[in-house]
Design an enzyme around this catalytic site. Structure first.
Site, PDB file in Angstrom:
ATOM      1  N   CYS A   1       0.869  -1.165   0.000  1.00  0.00           N
ATOM      2  CA  CYS A   1       0.000   0.000   0.000  1.00  0.00           C
ATOM      3  C   CYS A   1       0.909   1.218   0.000  1.00  0.00           C
ATOM      4  CB  CYS A   1      -0.819   0.023   1.289  1.00  0.00           C
ATOM      5  SG  CYS A   1      -1.671  -1.519   1.613  1.00  0.00           S
TER       6      CYS A   1
ATOM      7  N   ARG B   1       0.744   2.189  -5.914  1.00  0.00           N
ATOM      8  CA  ARG B   1       1.095   1.151  -4.939  1.00  0.00           C
ATOM      9  C   ARG B   1      -0.127   0.353  -4.478  1.00  0.00           C
ATOM     10  NH1 ARG B   1       6.090   1.844  -2.692  1.00  0.00           N
ATOM     11  NH2 ARG B   1       5.461   0.549  -0.941  1.00  0.00           N
TER      12      ARG B   1
ATOM     13  N   TRP C   1      -3.843  -1.746  -1.116  1.00  0.00           N
ATOM     14  CA  TRP C   1      -3.826  -2.924  -1.976  1.00  0.00           C
ATOM     15  C   TRP C   1      -4.109  -4.084  -1.032  1.00  0.00           C
ATOM     16  CZ3 TRP C   1      -0.466  -7.283  -2.397  1.00  0.00           C
ATOM     17  CH2 TRP C   1      -0.548  -7.976  -3.616  1.00  0.00           C
TER      18      TRP C   1
ATOM     19  N   ASN D   1       1.639  -0.114   5.889  1.00  0.00           N
ATOM     20  CA  ASN D   1       1.961  -0.853   4.664  1.00  0.00           C
ATOM     21  C   ASN D   1       2.786  -2.066   5.066  1.00  0.00           C
ATOM     22  OD1 ASN D   1       2.820  -1.698   2.099  1.00  0.00           O
ATOM     23  ND2 ASN D   1       4.596  -0.347   2.160  1.00  0.00           N
ATOM     24  N   GLY D   2       2.310  -3.260   4.712  1.00  0.00           N
ATOM     25  CA  GLY D   2       3.049  -4.470   5.078  1.00  0.00           C
ATOM     26  C   GLY D   2       2.068  -5.538   5.528  1.00  0.00           C
TER      27      GLY D   2
ATOM     28  N   GLU E   1      10.069 -11.281 -21.588  1.00  0.00           N
ATOM     29  CA  GLU E   1       9.613  -9.971 -21.126  1.00  0.00           C
ATOM     30  C   GLU E   1       8.410  -9.486 -21.954  1.00  0.00           C
ATOM     31  OE1 GLU E   1       9.933  -8.308 -18.580  1.00  0.00           O
ATOM     32  OE2 GLU E   1       9.430  -6.247 -19.095  1.00  0.00           O
TER      33      GLU E   1
ATOM     34  N   LYS F   1       4.856  -8.500 -20.243  1.00  0.00           N
ATOM     35  CA  LYS F   1       4.183  -7.205 -20.439  1.00  0.00           C
ATOM     36  C   LYS F   1       2.748  -7.428 -20.886  1.00  0.00           C
ATOM     37  CE  LYS F   1       6.150  -4.979 -18.657  1.00  0.00           C
ATOM     38  NZ  LYS F   1       7.336  -5.311 -17.986  1.00  0.00           N
TER      39      LYS F   1
ATOM     40  N   GLU G   1       0.522  -8.932 -17.969  1.00  0.00           N
ATOM     41  CA  GLU G   1       0.222  -8.135 -16.779  1.00  0.00           C
ATOM     42  C   GLU G   1      -0.707  -6.967 -17.052  1.00  0.00           C
ATOM     43  OE1 GLU G   1       3.514  -6.412 -14.570  1.00  0.00           O
ATOM     44  OE2 GLU G   1       4.618  -5.985 -16.385  1.00  0.00           O
TER      45      GLU G   1
ATOM     46  N   HIS H   1       9.831 -29.506 -27.772  1.00  0.00           N
ATOM     47  CA  HIS H   1       9.766 -30.360 -26.580  1.00  0.00           C
ATOM     48  C   HIS H   1       8.428 -30.233 -25.855  1.00  0.00           C
ATOM     49  CE1 HIS H   1      13.921 -31.408 -27.166  1.00  0.00           C
ATOM     50  NE2 HIS H   1      14.234 -30.122 -27.247  1.00  0.00           N
TER      51      HIS H   1
ATOM     52  N   LYS I   1       3.257  -1.726  -7.668  1.00  0.00           N
ATOM     53  CA  LYS I   1       4.569  -1.350  -8.200  1.00  0.00           C
ATOM     54  C   LYS I   1       5.721  -1.948  -7.409  1.00  0.00           C
ATOM     55  CE  LYS I   1       7.172   0.814 -11.033  1.00  0.00           C
ATOM     56  NZ  LYS I   1       7.241   0.167 -12.353  1.00  0.00           N
TER      57      LYS I   1
HETATM   58  C1  AGP Z   1       7.216  -5.664 -14.009  1.00  0.00           C
HETATM   59  O1  AGP Z   1       6.464  -5.180 -15.059  1.00  0.00           O
HETATM   60  C2  AGP Z   1       6.436  -6.234 -12.916  1.00  0.00           C
HETATM   61  N1  AGP Z   1       5.475  -5.328 -12.420  1.00  0.00           N
HETATM   62  C3  AGP Z   1       7.194  -7.010 -11.858  1.00  0.00           C
HETATM   63  O2  AGP Z   1       7.485  -8.238 -12.451  1.00  0.00           O
HETATM   64  C4  AGP Z   1       8.515  -6.439 -11.286  1.00  0.00           C
HETATM   65  O3  AGP Z   1       9.498  -6.421 -12.271  1.00  0.00           O
HETATM   66  C5  AGP Z   1       8.967  -7.286 -10.089  1.00  0.00           C
HETATM   67  O4  AGP Z   1       7.982  -7.215  -9.094  1.00  0.00           O
HETATM   68  C6  AGP Z   1      10.302  -6.862  -9.542  1.00  0.00           C
HETATM   69  O5  AGP Z   1      10.276  -5.555  -9.052  1.00  0.00           O
HETATM   70  P1  AGP Z   1      11.592  -4.781  -8.696  1.00  0.00           P
HETATM   71  O6  AGP Z   1      12.348  -4.549  -9.942  1.00  0.00           O
HETATM   72  O7  AGP Z   1      11.115  -3.491  -8.070  1.00  0.00           O
HETATM   73  O8  AGP Z   1      12.354  -5.614  -7.721  1.00  0.00           O
END
Ligand code: AGP
Length: 606
Positions: A2, A29, A75, A101-102, A478, A482, A485, A501, A601
């Site tokens: 959060c 967040r 969150w 937060n946590g 990657e 993208k 997500e 395989h 994030k």
């Molecule tokens: C990336 O698009 C994602 N939101 C996620 O995989 C992110 O890269 C991952 O949580 C790692 O975060 P960081 O780079 O802040 O450690």
């Protein structure tokens, strides 16, 4: 995870509008509920379920009296999004308010005991035990600060906490453990926040409390006490981010802005050359490198493996941070562990760093200055990508890659001084090409119209495959991440050689396959994989050089990249059209690319 903020302003100023503005900057967040508490003569609270804009339209969050207060954007982890579960959470008397937060792991035990003692709980959150514990200790005669200290002695878990109490006016207290928290020192105004973008409009002078420090904000200033209750001085940082860096700057979404900024920010990372040279100078005698990271940062690490093994010949492992503990026994003082993290706060990566630190050398490649991983590691390379607000990593990824390229190239130059077996041809070639990457990226950004059309064509597909070999393999991974997500479409990245395989069984009429094939030694081999999937009537999107001789019978769509982008440099350029593709599909499907569902994030829980 959060976002939390707190501020204490001059007597005649209203905190609520400032808190609203600050917490809005942390919405990336968490965005399922929001709340603000201020104290005038009494505790004032407004909170509700939904995005900040919605809750504000309904409740007018800025219309609250008092020159200090705390705010939260949530969150959900414990308890579904609802008004009751939104923070601030309060005690029985309604005098103490807390944002957190946590995760409090032992909250059930604490709650049961408090309930036996007569405390009445109104939410399903783990957080609510905190105001009740503070209440319990204040009822025993402790002041707010001491009550918080007693409280955190009982908590097991991760937290950044801020609390206020009607019984101790003009005071905000805060503390942290394994969750991010910064303190902002302005001109007669003081702040706490989960992340710097929240307070950039008010101050860029910050410090980061250590675990267990208790921070007290008062109109006269900030005091910090360590675990032993001694007043301590903290190292002050000036953030070089400006407020407009954390604004959309005319773009509809942060993600699009951040994709478009990539060419510019790569240049910032390139300024790290001297720092990297210094670090390499001090790294004597390493014979193994382990990259440790999560998500996109893990994909950057995979590119690092290909690069370092090819340029330097040192064995490299890439380990998911959440799986790292199983590799601890294989570390020693000749191992360099490199922790990649844009936030510098990812709990899995931070834990892995703490576990490895006594046994190996540690280096963080991090975007956020002074973040936990940056502080904990023996060495740090900052990527200087500016604040990234979109949940999907884009510019921070390219800046991580740039830092890794520089590190690999400079390491090979250094080791070649005493090792004739290291052939510097590739390094020289790489360094020459690195300078042209911003130009190559700009060319790709110029293709937005055709990528937009392609997104419109494919937006209703339910499964995508992304394939590539060698340097193109992490690009495929990657690209798939993208897509999934931010569009919620299933995307799977595969090493092209692995198709036969298993996944080849899934190739069928109309299944979209993105084939990443930069020019180089793997090109022909990947072309044969392209033919294999096409022969099974898959729909092929080839991302390849714009002079490639792929005819329409082989690829349904082609994204053409400058032929001067060789395979070694491809990860820095070929990912850009895939980021754009995912972005435009998200827009076409009506998804918010900045705030994908269930994601946040910085992942400060494990
Ligand atoms: C990336 O698009 C994602 N939101 C996620 O995989 C992110 O890269 C991952 O949580 C790692 O975060 P960081 O780079 O802040 O450690």
């Amino acid at each position: 995870m959060c976002g939390i903020v707190g501020c204490i302003l001059k007597d005649n100023e209203k905190a609520a509008p400032v808190l609203l503005e600050c917490i809005s900057k942390l919405e990336y967040r968490g965005y399922d509920s929001v709340g603000i508490a201020t104290i005038s003569d009494e505790l004032n609270i407004k909170k509700g379920k939904g995005a900040i804009k919605e809750v504000n339209n309904e409740l007018d969050l800025s219309d609250m009296p008092g020159n200090y207060g705390i705010a939260h954007t949530r969150w959900a982890t414990h308890g579904k999004p609802s008004k009751e579960n939104a923070h601030p959470q309060i005690d029985c008397s309604g005098k103490i308010a807390v944002v957190h937060n946590g995760i409090i792991r032992n909250y059930v035990t604490i709650r049961n005991e408090l309930e036996k003692e007569g405390h009445v709980f109104k939410s399903q959150t783990d957080t609510e035990v905190i105001p009740h514990l503070i209440e319990k200790f204040m009822d025993k005669g402790l002041d707010l600060e001491k009550a918080l200290r007693e409280t955190i002695a009982i908590l097991d878990g991760t937290y950044a906490i801020a609390a206020i109490s009607v019984d101790e006016p003009n005071k905000i207290i805060a503390t942290r453990k394994d969750s991010p928290l910064i303190v902002g020192v302005g001109d007669e105004q003081y702040f706490i926040a989960s992340d710097a973008p929240a307070i950039l409009d008010y101050t860029r002078t910050i410090f980061r409390p250590d675990e267990g420090d208790i921070v007290v904000l008062e109109p006269s200033g900030v005091t910090v006490k360590n675990k032993d209750d001694e007043i301590i001085e903290k190292e002050i940082f000036t953030i070089d981010w400006t407020p407009d860096m954390a604004e959309k700057g005319g773009y509809e979404y942060f993600m699009l802005k951040e994709i478009n900024e990539q060419a510019e920010y790569i240049q910032n990372t390139l300024t790290q050359k001297e720092n990297i040279e210094k670090i390499i100078e001090e790294l004597e005698d390493i014979n193994r490198i382990c990259f440790v990271a999560c998500g996109t940062s893990y994909h950057a690490s995979l590119t690092g493996k290909y690069l370092i093994e090819s340029l330097v010949g040192i064995p490299v492992d890439v380990i998911l941070a959440s799986e790292f503990k199983y590799s601890l026994n294989a570390l020693n003082d000749k191992t360099l562990c490199i922790y990649i993290s844009q936030s510098g706060e990812t709990a899995d990566t931070l834990d892995a760093l703490k576990m490895a630190k006594p046994k190996s050398k540690t280096l963080g490649i991090v975007n956020v200055v002074g973040s936990a991983i940056a502080t904990e590691a023996d060495y740090v390379i900052y990527t200087h990508a500016g604040p990234e607000i979109g949940v999907a990593a884009t510019k921070t990824y390219l800046c991580q890659l740039t830092a890794i390229y520089l590190f690999a190239a400079l390491l090979s130059l250094k080791l070649a001084e005493n090792n004739d077996d290291i052939d510097l041809t590739k390094t020289t070639d790489l360094l020459r090409q690195l300078d042209r990457v911003p130009e190559f990226i700009e060319e790709v950004l110029g293709q937005s119209d055709s990528i937009m059309k392609m997104a419109e064509k494919y937006k209703d597909k339910s499964d995508f495959f992304f394939i590539g070999r060698g340097y193109a393999y992490p690009i495929a991974l990657e690209g798939a991440l993208k897509l999934k997500e931010i569009t919620y479409i299933h995307g799977e990245g595969y090493a092209a050689g692995e198709l036969k395989h298993g996944p080849l069984a899934l190739m069928d009429e109309g299944v979209p396959v993105v084939v990443v094939m930069p020019p180089g030694e793997d090109y022909d081999h990947t072309m044969s994989n392209l033919e294999e999937v096409k022969a099974r009537n898959a729909e092929v999107i080839a991302v390849t050089t714009d002079d490639a001789e792929i005819k329409e019978d082989k690829a349904d769509d082609i994204i053409g990249i400058n032929p001067d982008v060789s395979e070694i440099i491809a990860p820095l350029v070929y990912i850009v059209p895939l980021q754009m593709f995912a972005y435009y599909v998200a827009i076409d499907k009506g998804c918010d690319p900045d705030k994908p569902r269930n994601l946040a994030k910085s992942v400060t829980v494990n």
